[in-house]
Design a protein around this motif. Structure first.
Motif, PDB file in Angstrom:
ATOM      1  N   THR A 195       8.543  -4.796   5.069  1.00 22.96           N
ATOM      2  CA  THR A 195       9.114  -4.304   6.313  1.00 22.96           C
ATOM      3  C   THR A 195      10.492  -4.916   6.475  1.00 22.96           C
ATOM      4  O   THR A 195      10.996  -5.602   5.584  1.00 22.96           O
ATOM      5  N   GLY A 196      11.131  -4.663   7.613  1.00 25.92           N
ATOM      6  CA  GLY A 196      12.485  -5.156   7.841  1.00 25.92           C
ATOM      7  C   GLY A 196      12.529  -6.654   8.069  1.00 25.92           C
ATOM      8  O   GLY A 196      11.536  -7.366   7.923  1.00 25.92           O
ATOM      9  N   GLY A 197      13.717  -7.134   8.420  1.00 23.83           N
ATOM     10  CA  GLY A 197      13.881  -8.547   8.718  1.00 23.83           C
ATOM     11  C   GLY A 197      13.762  -9.448   7.506  1.00 23.83           C
ATOM     12  O   GLY A 197      13.533 -10.660   7.654  1.00 23.83           O
ATOM     13  N   GLY A 198      13.877  -8.875   6.304  1.00 29.99           N
ATOM     14  CA  GLY A 198      13.755  -9.675   5.093  1.00 29.99           C
ATOM     15  C   GLY A 198      12.335  -9.866   4.603  1.00 29.99           C
ATOM     16  O   GLY A 198      12.105 -10.581   3.614  1.00 29.99           O
ATOM     17  N   PHE A 199      11.386  -9.230   5.250  1.00 28.07           N
ATOM     18  CA  PHE A 199       9.983  -9.380   4.836  1.00 28.07           C
ATOM     19  C   PHE A 199       9.648  -8.354   3.753  1.00 28.07           C
ATOM     20  O   PHE A 199       8.932  -7.379   3.988  1.00 28.07           O
ATOM     21  N   THR A 200      10.176  -8.583   2.575  1.00 28.53           N
ATOM     22  CA  THR A 200       9.925  -7.661   1.469  1.00 28.53           C
ATOM     23  C   THR A 200       8.500  -7.781   0.949  1.00 28.53           C
ATOM     24  O   THR A 200       7.968  -6.850   0.348  1.00 28.53           O
ATOM     25  N   GLU A 201       7.881  -8.918   1.172  1.00 28.04           N
ATOM     26  CA  GLU A 201       6.472  -9.114   0.817  1.00 28.04           C
ATOM     27  C   GLU A 201       5.806  -9.894   1.940  1.00 28.04           C
ATOM     28  O   GLU A 201       5.881 -11.120   1.992  1.00 28.04           O
ATOM     29  N   ALA A 202       5.180  -9.150   2.852  1.00 22.36           N
ATOM     30  CA  ALA A 202       4.507  -9.793   3.980  1.00 22.36           C
ATOM     31  C   ALA A 202       3.152 -10.325   3.548  1.00 22.36           C
ATOM     32  O   ALA A 202       2.566  -9.882   2.552  1.00 22.36           O
ATOM     33  N   ALA A 203       2.638 -11.259   4.322  1.00 22.40           N
ATOM     34  CA  ALA A 203       1.479 -12.038   3.890  1.00 22.40           C
ATOM     35  C   ALA A 203       0.162 -11.285   3.924  1.00 22.40           C
ATOM     36  O   ALA A 203      -0.714 -11.502   3.080  1.00 22.40           O
ATOM     37  N   GLY A 204      -0.033 -10.413   4.932  1.00 18.82           N
ATOM     38  CA  GLY A 204      -1.366  -9.849   5.103  1.00 18.82           C
ATOM     39  C   GLY A 204      -2.365 -10.957   5.412  1.00 18.82           C
ATOM     40  O   GLY A 204      -2.076 -11.894   6.129  1.00 18.82           O
ATOM     41  N   ARG A 205      -3.567 -10.859   4.885  1.00 17.98           N
ATOM     42  CA  ARG A 205      -4.619 -11.888   5.054  1.00 17.98           C
ATOM     43  C   ARG A 205      -5.015 -12.065   6.529  1.00 17.98           C
ATOM     44  O   ARG A 205      -5.262 -13.172   6.997  1.00 17.98           O
ATOM     45  N   SER A 206      -5.046 -10.944   7.256  1.00 18.74           N
ATOM     46  CA  SER A 206      -5.522 -10.984   8.637  1.00 18.74           C
ATOM     47  C   SER A 206      -6.905 -11.626   8.668  1.00 18.74           C
ATOM     48  O   SER A 206      -7.716 -11.432   7.757  1.00 18.74           O
ATOM     49  N   ALA A 207      -7.187 -12.383   9.741  1.00 19.87           N
ATOM     50  CA  ALA A 207      -8.437 -13.149   9.741  1.00 19.87           C
ATOM     51  C   ALA A 207      -8.914 -13.460  11.154  1.00 19.87           C
ATOM     52  O   ALA A 207      -8.169 -13.331  12.135  1.00 19.87           O
ATOM     53  N   VAL A 208     -10.182 -13.896  11.211  1.00 20.82           N
ATOM     54  CA  VAL A 208     -10.805 -14.340  12.459  1.00 20.82           C
ATOM     55  C   VAL A 208     -11.436 -15.704  12.215  1.00 20.82           C
ATOM     56  O   VAL A 208     -12.129 -15.908  11.205  1.00 20.82           O
ATOM     57  N   TRP A 209     -11.181 -16.634  13.146  1.00 22.98           N
ATOM     58  CA  TRP A 209     -11.719 -17.991  13.081  1.00 22.98           C
ATOM     59  C   TRP A 209     -12.685 -18.224  14.243  1.00 22.98           C
ATOM     60  O   TRP A 209     -12.443 -17.767  15.365  1.00 22.98           O
ATOM     61  N   THR A 210     -13.748 -18.960  13.995  1.00 25.39           N
ATOM     62  CA  THR A 210     -14.671 -19.354  15.057  1.00 25.39           C
ATOM     63  C   THR A 210     -14.052 -20.473  15.895  1.00 25.39           C
ATOM     64  O   THR A 210     -13.079 -21.107  15.469  1.00 25.39           O
ATOM     65  N   PRO A 211     -14.641 -20.778  17.061  1.00 27.40           N
ATOM     66  CA  PRO A 211     -14.154 -21.911  17.853  1.00 27.40           C
ATOM     67  C   PRO A 211     -14.251 -23.246  17.110  1.00 27.40           C
ATOM     68  O   PRO A 211     -13.582 -24.213  17.485  1.00 27.40           O
ATOM     69  N   GLU A 212     -15.078 -23.291  16.063  1.00 23.48           N
ATOM     70  CA  GLU A 212     -15.193 -24.508  15.258  1.00 23.48           C
ATOM     71  C   GLU A 212     -14.193 -24.540  14.106  1.00 23.48           C
ATOM     72  O   GLU A 212     -14.156 -25.507  13.338  1.00 23.48           O
ATOM     73  N   GLY A 213     -13.392 -23.478  13.967  1.00 22.08           N
ATOM     74  CA  GLY A 213     -12.350 -23.459  12.953  1.00 22.08           C
ATOM     75  C   GLY A 213     -12.734 -22.830  11.629  1.00 22.08           C
ATOM     76  O   GLY A 213     -11.965 -22.903  10.664  1.00 22.08           O
ATOM     77  N   ASP A 214     -13.906 -22.202  11.567  1.00 21.02           N
ATOM     78  CA  ASP A 214     -14.348 -21.567  10.326  1.00 21.02           C
ATOM     79  C   ASP A 214     -13.848 -20.123  10.255  1.00 21.02           C
ATOM     80  O   ASP A 214     -13.888 -19.397  11.257  1.00 21.02           O
ATOM     81  N   VAL A 215     -13.407 -19.698   9.087  1.00 18.75           N
ATOM     82  CA  VAL A 215     -13.007 -18.304   8.882  1.00 18.75           C
ATOM     83  C   VAL A 215     -14.264 -17.468   8.680  1.00 18.75           C
ATOM     84  O   VAL A 215     -15.054 -17.729   7.767  1.00 18.75           O
TER      85      VAL A 215
END
Length: 232
Positions: A195-215
């Motif tokens: 995408t724009g702004g120089g992000f030719t390779e964006a990270a992806g890796r969308s995620a959800v963490w529990t309140p205890e910090g676990d993915v």
């Protein structure tokens, strides 16, 4: 709330065509239908791409109709990114009844301040008894933002972000810090592809963490992926 039902939540990273709101709204609609979730979180500026010169998107823009229709069919709330009048980088709350501006980014990064103004207040949405706090990208790295949002009483901290692939660890570090400090669920939709702004390779890796910090769910690096989880 002891009697509330589990909340089905998804983080999505659809393919994005720069500045093409109509095509991107269709991609968002497909993601909503595929997610089968009550809440679907999308990345920062997901409807336009991270294009800082993109025209503002109005809440009554007819190009959003496919997304509104998908939300009507599924009962979903879509949290989509767009520039809005003001000028602000915003998160739109889209339901079967239409779109509203739910939140305006408070902490701007890099070149954003040349065009955009910061929002002035945190925001929380009530979804079936769950309190969902909203954030956009740099907000997640500012301890005061999480603190002010958490002070409103939240169960979930939901963010749309854009990070370069080389900085993918930043998102994890910020999410871990928020869960450790505030003991809430954290859901981050992270732009994938280029995408724009120089992000030719964006990270992806969308995620959800529990309140205890676990993915509990994580997408890969490619556009078009999403992850759905049940919060209880």
């Amino acid at each position: 709330m002891e009697n509330r039902t589990p909340l089905r939540l998804a983080v999505a990273q659809p393919a994005c065509v720069p500045l093409d709101v109509a095509e991107n709204a269709r991609a968002h609609a497909a993601a909503v239908r595929a997610a089968r979730a009550r809440v679907v979180v999308f990345p920062e500026l997901s409807l336009t791409g991270y294009e800082l010169d993109a025209p503002v998107v109005s809440v009554d823009d007819a190009r959003l109709t496919p997304l509104v229709e998908a939300c009507a069919e599924t009962g979903a709330l879509a949290l989509a990114g767009a520039p809005v009048a003001g000028d602000h980088i915003a998160m739109l709350a889209v339901t079967g009844g239409g779109a509203t501006v739910a939140y305006r980014k408070m902490w701007l990064g890099g070149a954003e301040s040349r065009r955009f103004r910061p929002g002035d207040a945190p925001a929380v949405l009530d979804v079936d008894g769950w309190r969902v706090g909203l954030a956009i990208c740099k907000d997640t790295g500012v301890a005061a933002h999480a603190a002010r949002t958490a002070a409103l009483g939240i169960d979930v901290y939901a963010a749309g972000v854009v990070e370069a692939a080389r900085d993918a660890a930043v998102t994890d570090q910020r999410a871990q810090r928020i869960t450790a400090t505030h003991r809430v669920w954290v859901a981050v939709a992270s732009f994938a592809g280029s995408t724009g702004g120089g992000f030719t390779e964006a990270a992806g890796r969308s995620a959800v963490w529990t309140p205890e910090g676990d993915v509990v769910g994580r997408a890969g690096t490619e556009p078009g992926q999403s992850v759905s989880v049940s919060l209880d």
